[in-house]
Design a protein around this motif. Structure first.
Motif, PDB file in Angstrom:
ATOM      1  N   ASP A   1       5.274 -32.130  29.529  1.00  0.00           N
ATOM      2  CA  ASP A   1       4.311 -31.285  28.836  1.00  0.00           C
ATOM      3  C   ASP A   1       3.291 -32.134  28.079  1.00  0.00           C
ATOM      4  O   ASP A   1       2.132 -31.783  27.973  1.00  0.00           O
TER       5      ASP A   1
ATOM      6  N   ARG B   1      -0.366 -32.448  35.068  1.00  0.00           N
ATOM      7  CA  ARG B   1      -0.212 -31.008  34.837  1.00  0.00           C
ATOM      8  C   ARG B   1       0.457 -30.331  36.031  1.00  0.00           C
ATOM      9  O   ARG B   1       1.131 -29.336  35.884  1.00  0.00           O
TER      10      ARG B   1
ATOM     11  N   ARG C   1       3.615 -27.742  35.864  1.00  0.00           N
ATOM     12  CA  ARG C   1       3.612 -26.385  36.448  1.00  0.00           C
ATOM     13  C   ARG C   1       4.797 -26.211  37.387  1.00  0.00           C
ATOM     14  O   ARG C   1       5.481 -25.189  37.355  1.00  0.00           O
TER      15      ARG C   1
ATOM     16  N   ARG D   1       7.966 -26.009  35.288  1.00  0.00           N
ATOM     17  CA  ARG D   1       8.053 -24.712  34.603  1.00  0.00           C
ATOM     18  C   ARG D   1       8.500 -23.638  35.577  1.00  0.00           C
ATOM     19  O   ARG D   1       9.333 -22.795  35.256  1.00  0.00           O
ATOM     20  N   ARG D   2       7.950 -23.682  36.776  1.00  0.00           N
ATOM     21  CA  ARG D   2       8.309 -22.681  37.780  1.00  0.00           C
ATOM     22  C   ARG D   2       9.783 -22.835  38.174  1.00  0.00           C
ATOM     23  O   ARG D   2      10.509 -21.855  38.282  1.00  0.00           O
TER      24      ARG D   2
ATOM     25  N   ARG E   1       5.686 -20.623  28.665  1.00  0.00           N
ATOM     26  CA  ARG E   1       4.842 -21.434  27.763  1.00  0.00           C
ATOM     27  C   ARG E   1       5.387 -21.375  26.336  1.00  0.00           C
ATOM     28  O   ARG E   1       5.382 -22.372  25.642  1.00  0.00           O
TER      29      ARG E   1
END
Length: 193
Positions: free
Chosen positions: A101, A106, A110, A113-114, A120
């Motif tokens: 993070d 980036r 992503r 996170r997925r 977030r």
């Protein structure tokens, strides 16, 4: 690099072994309150952050080791490199997602996170937790053993990059550091750059 650890079943086996050794030492020492014998009171966690990869985490990885005194009935919870207190996500997922993070990639964030299912707001809470750690009493006790020029505003990424060794060694050192404040388990900080 770090995110591949979340797919490496061997890494999770090492974490489980570390926690098993710590739990055995706590049991052998007896109750810290009265010295009585400790009996198993282990419980299952439902940890998030274990990615489905080529090698699944070892059997028993979700077990949180816990001991109950046979005399005073007080519970003793050994320090863990797998779990951060009552947090739902495993410690390594918290650390890696927070490192990514703060990083420049980036796309990796992503993707992570997925795969983790972390929102977030979860990542914001994790960043806030790392910043609150800096002002805590455990951090102040550890601060004297860390490099003088450590950039505390860059936590957690500022820590692993300072240790020598592979990314696995660096992450192990970070997880030992997080579990370090539990009585009787100083852990190993490894060698600094």
């Amino acid at each position: 690099m770090y995110r591949e650890l979340l797919r490496d079943g061997r890494f999770f086996e090492v974490l489980l072994r570390v926690d098993e050794e710590r739990a055995a030492k706590v049991q052998a020492a007896g109750c810290p309150q009265c010295g009585g014998p400790l009996h198993a009171g282990h419980f299952e966690r439902k940890p998030r952050g274990l990615l489905q990869g080529t090698t699944p985490p070892p059997e028993g990885y979700a077990t949180r080791f816990d001991w109950c005194c046979g005399e005073c009935r007080r519970r003793t919870l050994p320090a863990s490199v797998r779990f951060l207190g009552r947090k739902v996500y495993v410690a390594v997922a918290n650390a890696i997602a927070t490192i990514l993070d703060r990083g420049e990639d980036r796309g990796a964030l992503r993707l992570l996170r997925r795969e983790l299912g972390a929102s977030r707001s979860t990542l914001r809470r994790w960043r806030a937790w790392w910043q609150a750690l800096v002002g805590s009493a455990p951090w102040q006790r550890l601060r004297g053993q860390l490099p003088v020029d450590l950039d505390e505003s860059g936590l957690p990424a500022a820590l692993p990059e300072r240790w020598l060794g592979s990314c696995t060694d660096q992450m192990m050192a970070l997880l030992h550091l997080l579990a370090r404040e539990s009585p009787g388990f100083p852990g190993t900080l490894g060698e600094w750059r």
